[in-house]
Design an enzyme around this catalytic site. Structure first.
Site, PDB file in Angstrom:
ATOM      1  CG  HIS A   1      43.368  39.793  40.162  1.00  0.00           C
ATOM      2  ND1 HIS A   1      43.444  40.840  41.053  1.00  0.00           N
ATOM      3  CD2 HIS A   1      42.059  39.716  39.817  1.00  0.00           C
ATOM      4  CE1 HIS A   1      42.245  41.375  41.239  1.00  0.00           C
ATOM      5  NE2 HIS A   1      41.380  40.701  40.503  1.00  0.00           N
TER       6      HIS A   1
ATOM      7  CB  VAL B   1      49.044  42.591  36.961  1.00  0.00           C
ATOM      8  CG1 VAL B   1      50.086  43.500  37.589  1.00  0.00           C
ATOM      9  CG2 VAL B   1      47.642  43.030  37.373  1.00  0.00           C
TER      10      VAL B   1
ATOM     11  CG  ASP C   1      54.400  37.593  35.191  1.00  0.00           C
ATOM     12  OD1 ASP C   1      53.302  37.563  35.803  1.00  0.00           O
ATOM     13  OD2 ASP C   1      55.215  38.522  35.294  1.00  0.00           O
TER      14      ASP C   1
ATOM     15  CB  SER D   1      54.074  38.742  38.641  1.00  0.00           C
ATOM     16  OG  SER D   1      52.938  39.135  37.901  1.00  0.00           O
TER      17      SER D   1
ATOM     18  N   PRO E   1      40.774  46.814  35.745  1.00  0.00           N
ATOM     19  CG  PRO E   1      39.058  45.984  34.404  1.00  0.00           C
ATOM     20  CD  PRO E   1      40.499  45.756  34.787  1.00  0.00           C
TER      21      PRO E   1
ATOM     22  CB  THR F   1      28.189  32.668  36.520  1.00  0.00           C
ATOM     23  OG1 THR F   1      27.249  31.668  36.887  1.00  0.00           O
ATOM     24  CG2 THR F   1      29.434  31.954  36.066  1.00  0.00           C
TER      25      THR F   1
ATOM     26  CB  SER G   1      22.912  29.336  39.922  1.00  0.00           C
ATOM     27  OG  SER G   1      23.634  30.162  39.060  1.00  0.00           O
TER      28      SER G   1
ATOM     29  CG  ASP H   1      24.286  28.916  35.844  1.00  0.00           C
ATOM     30  OD1 ASP H   1      24.626  30.089  36.090  1.00  0.00           O
ATOM     31  OD2 ASP H   1      23.520  28.263  36.575  1.00  0.00           O
TER      32      ASP H   1
HETATM   33  C1  HEM Z   1      35.518  43.175  33.818  1.00  0.00           C
HETATM   34  C2  HEM Z   1      36.195  43.654  34.831  1.00  0.00           C
HETATM   35  C3  HEM Z   1      36.174  43.029  36.183  1.00  0.00           C
HETATM   36  C4  HEM Z   1      36.010  43.688  37.360  1.00  0.00           C
HETATM   37  C5  HEM Z   1      35.833  45.175  37.536  1.00  0.00           C
HETATM   38  C6  HEM Z   1      36.035  42.701  38.421  1.00  0.00           C
HETATM   39  C7  HEM Z   1      35.934  42.994  39.760  1.00  0.00           C
HETATM   40  C8  HEM Z   1      35.786  42.045  40.759  1.00  0.00           C
HETATM   41  C9  HEM Z   1      35.635  42.334  42.167  1.00  0.00           C
HETATM   42  C10 HEM Z   1      35.668  43.728  42.780  1.00  0.00           C
HETATM   43  C11 HEM Z   1      35.440  41.168  42.806  1.00  0.00           C
HETATM   44  C12 HEM Z   1      35.142  40.974  44.298  1.00  0.00           C
HETATM   45  C13 HEM Z   1      36.430  40.855  45.110  1.00  0.00           C
HETATM   46  C14 HEM Z   1      36.162  40.747  46.581  1.00  0.00           C
HETATM   47  O1  HEM Z   1      35.520  41.627  47.139  1.00  0.00           O
HETATM   48  O2  HEM Z   1      36.629  39.761  47.197  1.00  0.00           O
HETATM   49  C15 HEM Z   1      35.486  40.133  41.827  1.00  0.00           C
HETATM   50  C16 HEM Z   1      35.324  38.805  42.093  1.00  0.00           C
HETATM   51  C17 HEM Z   1      35.491  37.818  41.155  1.00  0.00           C
HETATM   52  N1  HEM Z   1      35.920  37.988  39.853  1.00  0.00           N
HETATM   53 FE1  HEM Z   1      35.977  39.721  38.848  1.00  0.00          FE
HETATM   54  N2  HEM Z   1      36.213  41.474  37.871  1.00  0.00           N
HETATM   55  C18 HEM Z   1      36.311  41.618  36.504  1.00  0.00           C
HETATM   56  C19 HEM Z   1      36.573  40.623  35.590  1.00  0.00           C
HETATM   57  C20 HEM Z   1      36.783  39.309  35.926  1.00  0.00           C
HETATM   58  C21 HEM Z   1      37.296  38.304  35.044  1.00  0.00           C
HETATM   59  C22 HEM Z   1      37.782  38.567  33.626  1.00  0.00           C
HETATM   60  C23 HEM Z   1      37.298  37.134  35.736  1.00  0.00           C
HETATM   61  C24 HEM Z   1      37.769  35.775  35.307  1.00  0.00           C
HETATM   62  C25 HEM Z   1      37.887  35.390  34.067  1.00  0.00           C
HETATM   63  C26 HEM Z   1      36.758  37.409  37.047  1.00  0.00           C
HETATM   64  C27 HEM Z   1      36.499  36.479  38.019  1.00  0.00           C
HETATM   65  C28 HEM Z   1      36.013  36.769  39.273  1.00  0.00           C
HETATM   66  C29 HEM Z   1      35.571  35.752  40.207  1.00  0.00           C
HETATM   67  C30 HEM Z   1      35.417  34.282  39.918  1.00  0.00           C
HETATM   68  C31 HEM Z   1      35.270  36.410  41.400  1.00  0.00           C
HETATM   69  C32 HEM Z   1      34.827  35.783  42.728  1.00  0.00           C
HETATM   70  C33 HEM Z   1      36.082  35.604  43.588  1.00  0.00           C
HETATM   71  C34 HEM Z   1      35.903  34.795  44.862  1.00  0.00           C
HETATM   72  O3  HEM Z   1      34.917  34.077  45.008  1.00  0.00           O
HETATM   73  O4  HEM Z   1      36.814  34.850  45.707  1.00  0.00           O
HETATM   74  N3  HEM Z   1      36.498  38.740  37.142  1.00  0.00           N
HETATM   75  N4  HEM Z   1      35.716  40.690  40.592  1.00  0.00           N
END
Ligand code: HEM
Length: 333
Positions: free
Chosen positions: A69, A73, A77, A79, A167, A198, A250, A255
């Protein structure tokens, strides 16, 4: 004719200087940047992340997500960490944006920053802390290690509007590819970085559209597996603020299980399922869904490389500061 040539030479010279500057701005990030100025910086970060996850293991995904995040954005930096400092401020900060509602772990970053300020005041930026913390959270979840180039400065601006670059979870494959391309990330980076899902948890609110059947992807093969859908409905029905594991089998372990989930229609968000809608992302999902040791190793290598690329999105290397506290710019400390 001569003046045309002079004009052309001038344009080429400007272009050459501009590209020199843009490469040198990138080149200033380097592995081991703090070796002389704060020799133990990376050890301090690792110890603090390890101590945190020992008591709050559910934060591993949250710590990884903060770096995503931050970087998508306004570039990497720091931010995303800024709080509103002035009640008169009209604009909301990134942290106040709707897209930030589920973000957690800000207190962990603040605590790490405090330790680093004690050890080497004014040296290690908050943007770099986010990059190092993301790597260590993955490593401590049994995932890969990668060398993190550092040397980012912290920015001074944070505006909620800019989070439109992230996105949304109901994105289709065209929108995802476009959002990543905008940050100079490839389709392969998209499928590899999505593998971050994962680990970690999601609020029911983030995938309600999947439960209600809104925004269908016009392809039954991309809809949720019925048994998984029932399971999610029963978990989310009582409380939309509930959190569920992103990769049920998992969740605490980094993984390739995410790819198996996506292939078997258990990708939580439409953006996860959408990876099956493009030949190249689908091929990557299928190859890594087997969970074989070799495929796991390949994913690990790919993930580290893609994280370094993501960490290189518009880093601030000249017009910035090293914040004393990660949640406010130095003028307000
Ligand atoms: C490809 C587009 C992506 C979308 C649309 C997306 C969207 C989301 C959303 C909606 C959540 C759940 C937030 C919540 O309800 O608390 C989430 C969680 C998460 N995202 Fe993504 N994400 C994307 C890419 C990424 C990338 C690039 C990473 C890291 C390199 C990432 C890492 C994570 C992780 C680790 C969680 C779990 C967060 C937690 O346990 O608090 N995501 N993502």
């Amino acid at each position: 004719m001569a003046s045309r040539i002079t004009q052309l030479v001038a344009i080429l010279a400007v272009y050459a200087v501009a590209s020199l500057f843009s490469t040198s701005a990138q080149a200033q990030l380097q592995v081991g940047y703090y070796r002389d100025s704060c020799n133990h910086a990376e050890d301090i970060v690792f110890q603090e992340v390890a101590a945190t996850l020992a008591v709050r293991p559910y934060l591993a995904g949250s710590l990884l997500r903060l770096h995503f995040h931050d970087c998508f954005v306004r570039g990497c930096d720091g931010s995303i960490l800024l709080n509103k400092t002035d009640d008169e401020m009209v604009d909301k900060t990134e942290r106040e944006a709707d897209t930030s509602a589920g973000l957690r772990g800000f207190d962990v970053i603040d605590a790490i920053k405090e330790k680093l300020e004690e050890a080497c005041p004014g040296i290690v930026s908050c943007a770099d802390i986010l990059a190092l913390v993301a790597r260590d959270a993955v490593l401590l979840s049994h995932g890969p290690y990668w060398h993190v180039p550092t040397g980012r400065l912290d920015g001074r601006i944070s505006k909620a509007d800019a989070t439109k670059d992230l996105p949304p979870p109901n994105s289709n494959i065209t929108q995802l590819k476009a959002a990543f391309a905008e940050k100079n990330l490839t389709t392969k980076d998209l499928v590899v970085l999505s593998g971050a899902h994962t680990i970690g948890y999601s609020h029911c609110q983030s995938f309600l559209d999947r439960l209600t059947g809104e925004h269908k992807l016009n392809d039954a093969a991309l809809e949720l597996d019925p048994a998984y859908l029932d399971d999610l409905r029963s978990k989310c029905e009582a409380n939309r603020g509930e959190m569920v594991e992103m990769s049920p089998k998992s969740s605490p372990r980094f993984d390739t299980s995410y790819y198996s989930d996506v292939l078997h229609r258990r990708g939580l968000f439409r953006s996860d399922a959408a990876l099956l809608a493009d030949d190249s992302t689908r091929a990557y999902v299928e190859q890594h869904a087997t969970g074989s040791v070799d495929d796991n190793q390949e994913f690990f290598g790919d993930f580290g490389n893609a994280m370094v690329k993501m960490g290189n999105i518009q880093p601030v290397t000249t017009d910035g500061e090293v914040r004393t506290k990660c949640s406010v710019v130095n003028d307000y400390v």
